[in-house]
Design an enzyme around this catalytic site. Structure first.
Site, PDB file in Angstrom:
ATOM      1  CB  SER A 247      -0.900   0.008   1.234  1.00 10.56           C
ATOM      2  OG  SER A 247      -0.118   0.329   2.368  1.00 10.56           O
ATOM      3  CE  LYS A 248      -2.101   6.622  -2.676  1.00 13.86           C
ATOM      4  NZ  LYS A 248      -3.528   6.613  -2.452  1.00 13.86           N
ATOM      5  NE  ARG A 249       0.432   0.584   5.929  1.00 12.95           N
ATOM      6  CZ  ARG A 249       1.032  -0.566   6.141  1.00 12.95           C
ATOM      7  NH1 ARG A 249       2.138  -0.618   6.833  1.00 12.95           N
ATOM      8  NH2 ARG A 249       0.534  -1.691   5.658  1.00 12.95           N
TER       9      ARG A 249
END
Ligand code: GLU
Length: 465
Positions: A247-249
């Site tokens: 994910s963006k994390r």
């Protein structure tokens, strides 16, 4: 494994966001498989979810595919432009008796499911409107627009030999009589995919394993249509370095963020190729090599883990291998404030600094050394430009006027000056770096001086004397 030919593969993204790494990998494998067999790669945009599909997302997919160089041979086909075809197939299925009209309202179906849940059964449509020999259907209610349901087989099972996961079997009892057209006639997701794969004569479907549950439904529909089945391969998802869903994390998940961050497409392709597939211990290979090797036999069944360091390592490899003029084109727009007038040629500078750059952005940063006025701090100057060093610098400047201007000659001359003044290399290299570039850290001083050219070196060293 015998391969149905001619091979026809497709990438069928839903344009609801950017092209992410998982999608790009699916596209790459489908493309490579078609290329391996001299087959056809088709791009199909599954845009029937009107609320979530956007033209920007379509563009992002096209841009991503273009950046990666995954060229399609047919398409892009847009499902929204194929509505007439889907309606025609629905009509044909109604006529053939492989689909039927169902007049249950959504509320009735929900109540039906509720009853089954209460009885501890799997909630499903109970077949009220499913025609069977000898069965009397309820009277058609007035003013109700029916849905069209697929007449899924009641018994038996659906089995396919997944090229990634091996044999998968689902009992037909688990599958509902799927709605294939809504009351307003619009076709539904699994139905459109099936009709498309049929019409486009797809031989191999590679896609994310979030679609495993759709596959038995699609197989049943394809069978009802009399279509030849494609082979299916469901690729496991890509996890972040911490083992969680990517994910963006974890940094950039959109493919088009990578050129922004200074990655080369060949590095990304090489990286994605290995993320879920292997060819012995080979880590670095070209797309020519990959399409030659790629078959469906060495796909990894377990989830792949995204490793940004490895991508950076590959990027560094491809930067080192890349043509300097090409690198210059990529780096130049990233060199804000650079003064190119009277400065060394950018490709020559990049040749000198590229070994250590993991990205084009790092490359551009490193190259800036040659394209701004040096402004060393007074403190550094007094620290390195000592009285002991100044006479040697003056001698160096004098010799600069006549020395042959190439790296080897400059290096030899520097050694002579050092010897004559009883100094060691850093004692003159550091002030020279400061005066000429404003920095203490640079590539080898002789190479740096050579690139700046005699005039600039003389002018800048002169300021320190
Ligand atoms: N449109 C689907 C998606 O973006 C893929 C469907 C398929 O490959 O069959 O997840």
């Amino acid at each position: 494994m015998t391969v149905r030919t001619p091979v026809r593969t497709r990438f069928a993204p839903s344009p609801t966001g950017y092209l992410h790494l998982g999608g790009a990998r699916t596209a790459l494998y489908s493309w490579a498989y078609a290329r391996h067999f001299g087959g056809t790669f088709i791009l199909r945009i599954e845009d029937t979810d009107l609320e979530r599909s956007t033209p920007e997302a379509v563009q992002a997919i096209l841009d991503g595919m273009q950046w990666l160089g995954l060229s399609h041979d047919e398409g892009p086909f847009y499902q929204m432009q194929r509505m007439d075809r889907y309606r025609e197939v629905v009509k044909g299925m109604l006529e053939a008796g492989t689909a039927y009209l169902c007049y249950c309202s959504p509320e009735e179906v929900e109540a039906m499911r509720e009853r089954m849940r209460a009885a501890g059964e799997k909630p499903r449509y109970d077949g009220t409107w499913r025609p069977e020999p000898g069965k009397v259907l309820p009277p058609v209610p007035e003013g109700v627009k029916p849905v069209v349901r697929f007449k899924n087989p009641l018994d038996g099972e659906v089995t396919w030999n997944d090229v990634v996961k091996g044999p998968i079997t689902i009992a037909n009892k688990e599958l509902d009589d799927l709605i294939i057209a809504r009351p307003d006639g619009t076709p539904t997701y699994n139905f459109c995919v099936s009709v498309d794969d049929w019409d486009m004569q797809i031989t191999h479907v590679l896609r994310g394993d979030d679609h495993v549950n759709n596959t038995p439904r699609q197989i049943n529909i394809l069978r009802a249509l009399g279509a030849e089945l494609p082979q299916y391969g469901h690729l496991p998802m890509i996890l972040g370095p911490d083992g969680q869903k990517l994910s963006k994390r974890h940094g950039a998940v959109s493919v088009m963020q990578y050129p922004e961050q200074g990655y080369l497409p060949e590095a990304m392709l090489n990286y994605l190729a290995r993320l879920g597939w292997s060819h012995g211990d080979d880590e670095i290979f070209s797309m020519e090599q990959f399409t030659e090797w790629f078959n469906l036999e060495h796909l990894t069944a377990s989830a792949a883990q995204f490793n940004p360091e490895k991508l950076a390592w590959l990027n560094n490899h491809y930067i080192k291998a890349a043509d300097n003029a090409r690198l210059a084109e990529l780096a130049r727009p990233k060199m804000e404030g650079a003064q190119f007038d009277g400065a060394p040629e950018l490709p020559a500078v990049l040749a000198l600094v590229k070994d250590r750059a993991n990205t084009i952005n790092e490359l551009a940063d490193a190259a800036m050394l040659f394209f701004r006025q040096p402004a060393p701090s007074a403190e550094l100057m007094s620290q390195h430009l000592t009285d002991a060093v100044k006479p040697a610098l003056a001698a160096f400047a004098e010799r600069c006027r006549t020395v042959e201007w190439n790296k080897a000659a400059i290096a030899a001359m520097l050694k002579e000056v050092l010897a004559a003044h009883g100094l060691k290399m850093p004692q003159i290299a550091m002030p020279l770096r400061l005066l000429v570039t404003g920095q203490l850290q640079t590539p080898a001083i002789d190479a740096v001086l050579e690139l700046f050219g005699r005039e600039t070196v003389l002018a800048r060293v002169g300021k320190g004397l």
